[in-house]
Structure formats: C-alpha cells, structure tokens
Design an enzyme around this catalytic site. Structure first.
Site, PDB file in Angstrom:
ATOM      1  N   ASN A 162       0.875  -1.167   0.093  1.00  0.00           N
ATOM      2  CA  ASN A 162      -0.009  -0.091  -0.016  1.00  0.00           C
ATOM      3  C   ASN A 162       1.045   1.232   0.151  1.00  0.00           C
ATOM      4  OD1 ASN A 162      -1.425   2.173   1.310  1.00  0.00           O
ATOM      5  ND2 ASN A 162      -3.115   0.847   1.588  1.00  0.00           N
ATOM      6  N   HIS A 165       1.065   5.806   2.035  1.00  0.00           N
ATOM      7  CA  HIS A 165       1.709   6.815   2.824  1.00  0.00           C
ATOM      8  C   HIS A 165       2.721   7.531   2.208  1.00  0.00           C
ATOM      9  CE1 HIS A 165      -0.309   3.950   5.786  1.00  0.00           C
ATOM     10  NE2 HIS A 165       0.017   3.142   4.865  1.00  0.00           N
ATOM     11  N   HIS A 198      -5.750   3.484  -1.817  1.00  0.00           N
ATOM     12  CA  HIS A 198      -6.976   3.898  -1.092  1.00  0.00           C
ATOM     13  C   HIS A 198      -7.285   5.434  -1.717  1.00  0.00           C
ATOM     14  CE1 HIS A 198      -9.628   4.065   2.733  1.00  0.00           C
ATOM     15  NE2 HIS A 198     -10.423   4.305   1.605  1.00  0.00           N
ATOM     16  N   ARG A 200      -9.567   8.082  -1.245  1.00  0.00           N
ATOM     17  CA  ARG A 200     -10.690   8.526  -0.272  1.00  0.00           C
ATOM     18  C   ARG A 200     -11.464   9.601  -0.663  1.00  0.00           C
ATOM     19  NH1 ARG A 200     -10.356   7.900   5.250  1.00  0.00           N
ATOM     20  NH2 ARG A 200      -9.135   6.064   6.006  1.00  0.00           N
ATOM     21  N   ARG A 204      -7.435  12.749   0.642  1.00  0.00           N
ATOM     22  CA  ARG A 204      -6.385  13.261   1.589  1.00  0.00           C
ATOM     23  C   ARG A 204      -4.741  12.716   1.264  1.00  0.00           C
ATOM     24  NH1 ARG A 204      -7.522   9.964   7.111  1.00  0.00           N
ATOM     25  NH2 ARG A 204      -9.615  10.766   6.725  1.00  0.00           N
ATOM     26  N   GLU A 225      -8.453   0.244  -3.122  1.00  0.00           N
ATOM     27  CA  GLU A 225      -9.352   0.425  -1.977  1.00  0.00           C
ATOM     28  C   GLU A 225     -10.310   1.436  -1.820  1.00  0.00           C
ATOM     29  OE1 GLU A 225      -6.472  -0.052   1.370  1.00  0.00           O
ATOM     30  OE2 GLU A 225      -7.923   0.709   2.551  1.00  0.00           O
ATOM     31  N   THR A 256      -7.967   3.278   7.988  1.00  0.00           N
ATOM     32  CA  THR A 256      -9.209   2.730   8.080  1.00  0.00           C
ATOM     33  C   THR A 256      -9.300   1.889   9.583  1.00  0.00           C
ATOM     34  OG1 THR A 256      -8.781   2.140   6.044  1.00  0.00           O
ATOM     35  CG2 THR A 256     -10.605   0.748   7.222  1.00  0.00           C
ATOM     36  N   GLU A 306     -10.738  -9.465   2.949  1.00  0.00           N
ATOM     37  CA  GLU A 306      -9.615  -9.176   3.489  1.00  0.00           C
ATOM     38  C   GLU A 306      -9.702  -9.126   5.052  1.00  0.00           C
ATOM     39  OE1 GLU A 306      -7.285  -5.777   2.012  1.00  0.00           O
ATOM     40  OE2 GLU A 306      -6.372  -5.574   4.003  1.00  0.00           O
ATOM     41  N   HIS A 346      -3.526  -4.963   7.713  1.00  0.00           N
ATOM     42  CA  HIS A 346      -3.571  -3.777   8.493  1.00  0.00           C
ATOM     43  C   HIS A 346      -2.793  -3.896   9.668  1.00  0.00           C
ATOM     44  CE1 HIS A 346      -4.979  -0.010  10.146  1.00  0.00           C
ATOM     45  NE2 HIS A 346      -5.813   0.217   9.035  1.00  0.00           N
TER      46      HIS A 346
HETATM   47  N1  PXP Z   1      -5.614  -3.085   4.391  1.00  0.00           N
HETATM   48  C1  PXP Z   1      -6.745  -1.994   4.273  1.00  0.00           C
HETATM   49  C2  PXP Z   1      -8.034  -2.441   3.928  1.00  0.00           C
HETATM   50  C3  PXP Z   1      -6.129  -1.024   4.769  1.00  0.00           C
HETATM   51  O1  PXP Z   1      -7.264   0.033   4.824  1.00  0.00           O
HETATM   52  C4  PXP Z   1      -4.877  -0.544   4.975  1.00  0.00           C
HETATM   53  C5  PXP Z   1      -4.473   0.827   5.321  1.00  0.00           C
HETATM   54  O2  PXP Z   1      -4.558   1.674   4.430  1.00  0.00           O
HETATM   55  C6  PXP Z   1      -3.779  -1.548   4.846  1.00  0.00           C
HETATM   56  C7  PXP Z   1      -4.306  -3.061   4.425  1.00  0.00           C
HETATM   57  C8  PXP Z   1      -2.482  -1.411   5.249  1.00  0.00           C
HETATM   58  O3  PXP Z   1      -2.355  -1.044   6.622  1.00  0.00           O
HETATM   59  P1  PXP Z   1      -0.877  -0.635   7.111  1.00  0.00           P
HETATM   60  O4  PXP Z   1      -0.424   0.598   6.298  1.00  0.00           O
HETATM   61  O5  PXP Z   1      -1.240  -0.550   8.660  1.00  0.00           O
HETATM   62  O6  PXP Z   1      -0.055  -1.744   6.511  1.00  0.00           O
END
Ligand code: PXP
Length: 398
Positions: A162, A165, A198, A200, A204, A225, A256, A306, A346
């Site tokens: 992901n 960030h 994601h 949003r 953001r 996402e 999330t 998931e 997550h």
């Molecule tokens: N899966 C989902 C559905 C999420 O919302 C996120 C966070 O954006 C992640 C995985 C990845 O989480 P993390 O950034 O804590 O590894």
C-alpha cells in the site's frame, strides 16, 4: 496422487472441501517422512461405520474413525501389490460433524484431527497398547495438528504494498514529491506482487491523477481500496482496477479503523458487488475476523475477504495476541471452506507478519505503513525485499 478421498455419503450435505483436506494430507505425508506413499480415505455415515466397527472390531455402535494399515502383516504378495500404500482410513462425517459442534471447531478442523489420528495408526502408532504409547500418540497428534494449520504445501503468500503513505508525505507539503507512482514501480521491481491504493472521498493522500497514472503503469495488480460511495464507485468502474477492496470510511479517522459491517449492510453491498461483477472487477470486503461477517460476505457474492489484522498487531501482550491470531486463523479457514479467497492486512510489521503469512488459507497480505516507515531509513527497495523474505520464508515453511 498421494491420497484419494471417496464419499459414501453425500459430500454436499457437509460442504467438505477436498482441496483443503488433500493439501493437509500431502503435508502430513511429508512431515512424517513418507511423501511418496499413498493412503485412501473413505467418508461414510454412522450406519456404515457402525457396521464396519461391528464386523472388524466386534464393537457395537458408531465411532468417528477406523484405520486399516497395509504396513501390518507380512504377506509379500500383498505388500508387493500395494507397495507404498499405507492403508485405509474410514471416517464417519456424521459423527465428526457432531463432535465439531460440541468442541466448537470447524468440521474441517475435526476431520483433520481424525485424519491425523487414523494416519498415525496406519504408521503403527497405537494408543491402546499402553499408557505410555497413548501419551506418545496424543502428543504427536497435537503437534501435527498445530503444524498442519500453520503449513502451506503449494503456493507462497503474496505481498501487496500500500503506497498511500508516500502520498501522505507528498500532501504534507502540497507539492509533487514523493510520488506514489514512482514508489509503486520501485515496489514492483523489488518483488511486490501487487500495489494497493486507497482513493478516499476527501483525497487526503492518493488523488485522481495518481490512480489514473497507476492504472497505466502498474505491471502486477492494482487493488483499489475504497468506500462504497457513489462518486468513487463511478471512478472505479471507469478505471477498471484488477480488483477493488471495499472498506468503511470515516472522514475523521487517521486510517481505516475497523472492518465493514457486511452483515448489517448486505443489501447495499450486494448491489455494489453486482455492479463490479458485471464490469468484470472482483470485489474484496475488508472485515473483522468474525464468522458472521465471513458468512455475510460469502452470501452477497464477494470474491475475496480481507481480514483485518489490526487487533492482532496492536495487542499489548502475547496472550491477547494469540487470541486475536486464533480469530484470524479460524475466520480465514471458514472463508476458505466457503470458497472465498482470503487476504489479510492492516498494521502488519516486520515482527507480526510471519505468523499470518504462514497460514495456508491466506493468499495475499496488504502492507503499507511498516514498509514505507522502514524505507525512510533503509530505502524502499530494501524495505520491500526484507518484508518479502519474511513472507516467503514463513509461507514456504518447509
Ligand atoms: N488493508 C486495508 C484495507 C487498509 O485500509 C490498510 C491501510 O490503508 C492496509 C491494509 C495497510 O495497513 P498498514 O498501512 O497498517 O500496513
């Protein structure tokens, strides 16, 4: 084929997943050092096992498992014919289902335990010989049960990254750097099997320009996402990512927070899934590891779930973490048994990932924050490669 499964009872009555059981049997043959041997398993009902129990063991009534070893006895002709065959295990699915209910475990969990029990008998273990032998067999049974549930015999868990960030850092300055598009390319070159972003409602971090370019540049798989809102659904249908993951979205949250309550919004989510399915886009639902949510996801036609690993990762002591882990393992198994594909994510980091990656029911992990954080110090390429090694080692296990 190392094992054959035969049903003298209607398999659809119990929703038995042959593939899952065969995978576990292959693993058992391997760890007990007889990978090139075969065995056959016959699933019957109570009346048939009662008859066999009476006929061969002179015992009245149904039992859960019987085994007939071909390694016993010294008939050279028979040994020659059945070379490398361990024998037969006969299981009453009816009794196994009643026992699973009583023990609060899944049917496949119970069947796996009975297969292990029968398998050890085939190899010459016998709990009826002495207390010491019974203890030895019991310990090995538990040990094999644990190993089987953490094993994977064919395919390694995939790592999807992901890159939201990276966009969060960019947005902190409101300029064009660092670019999540470049980050995605580096992740792929370092071995990621997919990229997750994601989009949003409040944009953001990831924005419309990012998803548009990423759709063109991602070489692996793009997992979009998103919250199930009208505007984003329209964008996703036009963009056609390789899959979408529906998540709950609150404006105030930093990330999330919990899983979707699919059970409570079946009708609305079913409609969204149907729209994506019609467009050829598989849908994953991000849910807490609860059977009720798994069942609801299955009933409305999701392709994947998931499982939310946040509570497992955030646990403040190892007992709580173990409980949370068991919830994930059980939910993953239920989903797998129903035919859902299972991802998880997550909060996973360089400490917590291995145990989840080792679950043989989980296909892909979605990890962001831990990898991007580490990348600040060691570089993105290395951070991805280190995580990939953890995932690979855990999921290849033996
Ligand atoms: N899966 C989902 C559905 C999420 O919302 C996120 C966070 O954006 C992640 C995985 C990845 O989480 P993390 O950034 O804590 O590894």
């Amino acid at each position: 084929m190392p094992a054959t499964l035969t049903f003298n009872t209607d398999p659809s009555r119990f929703h038995i997943n042959n593939k899952l059981l065969l995978r576990r049997i292959t693993y058992l043959l391997k760890v007990m050092h007889v990978p090139d041997h075969g065995l056959s398993i016959l699933f019957v009902d109570d009346s048939e096992i009662s008859w066999l129990n009476n006929h061969y063991r002179n015992k009245q009534g149904a039992t859960n498992v019987l085994s007939f070893s071909l390694l016993e006895g010294n008939d050279p002709l028979l040994n020659n014919i059945v070379e490398k065959e361990l024998g037969d295990i006969i299981i009453s699915v009816e009794t196994a289902a009643k026992e699973a209910d009583k023990l609060h475990v899944s049917l496949h969990n119970r069947l796996t335990r009975l297969i292990i029990h029968g398998f050890l008998h085939l190899l010459g273990y016998d709990h009826e010989r002495s207390e010491k032998k019974a203890e030895e067999m019991w310990d090995l049974e538990i040990n094999l049960m644990n190993q089987t549930f953490h094993s994977r015999s064919n395919q390694m868990t995939q790592l999807a990254i992901n890159v939201d960030h990276v966009a969060t850092v960019r947005q902190a300055r409101g300029i064009t750097e660092p670019d999540p598009v470049a980050a995605a390319a580096i992740c792929e070159l370092a071995g990621a099997a997919g990229i997750v972003v994601h989009l949003r409602e409040d944009r953001r971090h990831i924005n419309d320009r990012d998803v548009r370019i990423l759709r063109e540049t991602i070489k692996t798989r793009m997992n979009l996402e998103m919250g199930a809102n009208k505007e984003i659904i329209q964008i996703a249908l036009e963009l056609k990512p390789d899959m979408v993951t529906l998540v709950p979205e609150k404006r105030q949250e930093l990330t999330t927070e919990g899983g979707l309550n699919v059970f409570a919004q079946k009708k609305k989510l079913a409609k969204t899934i149907a729209r994506f399915t019609k467009a050829g886009i598989p849908v994953s639902l991000f849910i807490d590891p609860e059977k009720k949510q798994v069942k609801a996801s299955h009933s409305i036609g999701a392709t994947y779930v998931e499982l939310h690993t946040g509570r497992y990762c955030d646990a403040t002591n190892e007992l709580v973490r173990e409980d949370e882990y068991q919830l994930i393992a059980t939910a993953a198994e239920s989903a797998w048994e129903m035919g859902l594909r299972v991802n998880a994510g997550h909060g996973l980091d360089y400490q917590t990932t291995a145990k989840i990656a080792a679950l043989d029911t989980i296909e892909e992990l979605s990890i962001g924050h831990a990898i991007i954080s580490r990348a600040v110090f060691v570089g993105l390429d290395q951070a991805v490669r280190e995580m990939k090694t953890i995932v690979r080692d855990a999921s290849m296990f033996f």
